[in-house]
Scaffold this active site. Sequence first.
Site, PDB file in Angstrom:
ATOM      1  CG  ASP A 151      -0.289  -0.251   2.538  1.00 41.41           C
ATOM      2  OD1 ASP A 151       0.868   0.184   2.715  1.00 41.41           O
ATOM      3  OD2 ASP A 151      -0.920  -0.881   3.411  1.00 41.41           O
ATOM      4  CG  HIS A 172       4.684  -9.541  -0.203  1.00 44.95           C
ATOM      5  ND1 HIS A 172       3.846  -9.828   0.859  1.00 44.95           N
ATOM      6  CD2 HIS A 172       5.678 -10.461  -0.147  1.00 44.95           C
ATOM      7  CE1 HIS A 172       4.320 -10.876   1.515  1.00 44.95           C
ATOM      8  NE2 HIS A 172       5.428 -11.271   0.927  1.00 44.95           N
ATOM      9  CB  CYS A 175       5.590  -6.369 -19.594  1.00 45.96           C
ATOM     10  SG  CYS A 175       5.427  -7.533 -20.975  1.00 45.96           S
ATOM     11  CB  CYS A 230       3.337  -5.268 -22.729  1.00 42.99           C
ATOM     12  SG  CYS A 230       4.858  -4.299 -22.789  1.00 42.99           S
ATOM     13  N   GLY A 258       1.952  -5.975  13.377  1.00 40.27           N
ATOM     14  CA  GLY A 258       0.777  -6.206  12.556  1.00 40.27           C
ATOM     15  C   GLY A 258       0.886  -7.334  11.558  1.00 40.27           C
ATOM     16  CB  SER A 304      -0.809 -13.607  11.394  1.00 39.05           C
ATOM     17  OG  SER A 304      -0.759 -13.814   9.987  1.00 39.05           O
ATOM     18  CG  ASN A 328      -0.504  -9.545  15.029  1.00 35.99           C
ATOM     19  OD1 ASN A 328      -0.664  -8.795  14.065  1.00 35.99           O
ATOM     20  ND2 ASN A 328      -1.096 -10.723  15.093  1.00 35.99           N
ATOM     21  N   GLY A 358      -3.883 -10.805  18.217  1.00 35.21           N
ATOM     22  CA  GLY A 358      -3.996 -12.244  18.017  1.00 35.21           C
ATOM     23  C   GLY A 358      -2.639 -12.924  17.960  1.00 35.21           C
TER      24      GLY A 358
END
Length: 282
Positions: free
Chosen positions: A104, A119, A127, A181, A221, A223, A247, A249
């Site tokens: 993000d 990531h 492409c 592309c 944040g 898991s 976190n 949990g």
Amino acid sequence: MTVGRAESPELVAVLAGRRIAVLTGAGISTDSGIPDYRGPESPPSNPMTIRQFTGDPAFRQRYWARNHVGWRHMDDTLPNAGHRALAALEDAAVVTGVITQNVDLLHTKAGSRNVIDLHGSYARVICLGCGDTTSRAALAERLEALNPGFIERTEAIGGLAVAPDADAVVAETASFRYVDCARCAGMLKPDIVYFGESVPKDVVAAAYRLIDESDTLLVAGSSLTVFSGYRFVRHAAARGIPIAIVNRGDTRGDHLATVKVDGGCSELLALLADELSPLPTH
């Protein structure tokens, strides 16, 4: 040791006076309005796999229709107190850098400079044929020209839900036209590591290097369900440096943690920004 969310002296004690590498996951962005795939209160979600994307033109059509709507919402999203706290701690030479599993860009928007986007990013497109990269905004112009009024019709329905990878829930996608592309007519894909793909080796190496140059690892944040993040906790444990986890949990790395705080990232990271003293920059 696990402590309640209202207590944090143990967390501060583990991190004080140390240079901190930070690993973040979707839980740090929930206060910005981006949902978490795996949080304790998250609805069931089935993120796209790379095999689905490359193997099925109808799936790609559906994906690009949804992403055409969703990426704008991601682009408009603002960082929260947790992101801002980490940027402030980097300015204070306390945080050495941030390894994020999120796509993000909210760490960068908040002012963090040394960010490893494990990531990838929602804002780039690559492409698969020639490797050319372009901005998502440039692709949006091409898609808008082919699908005039699509966004307006979709948003008029209301109640839009956008996933952490900028995938929006859009009912009608069969009429959507997508493009290849402009350079080689190859298949375009968001520059995001999808389920079934590997994180590029140079990115992994940079993340390991950041941990090696730091005195402790703070997980915020995540898991740690997927190995792409969990491996860095294992690496820190093998080095023998303290590991702190914040976190909501349980996490896969709890047994390796020096201290674990079950609570929200925004409140606890803001607390750290207040409590941890700046370090010398030499």
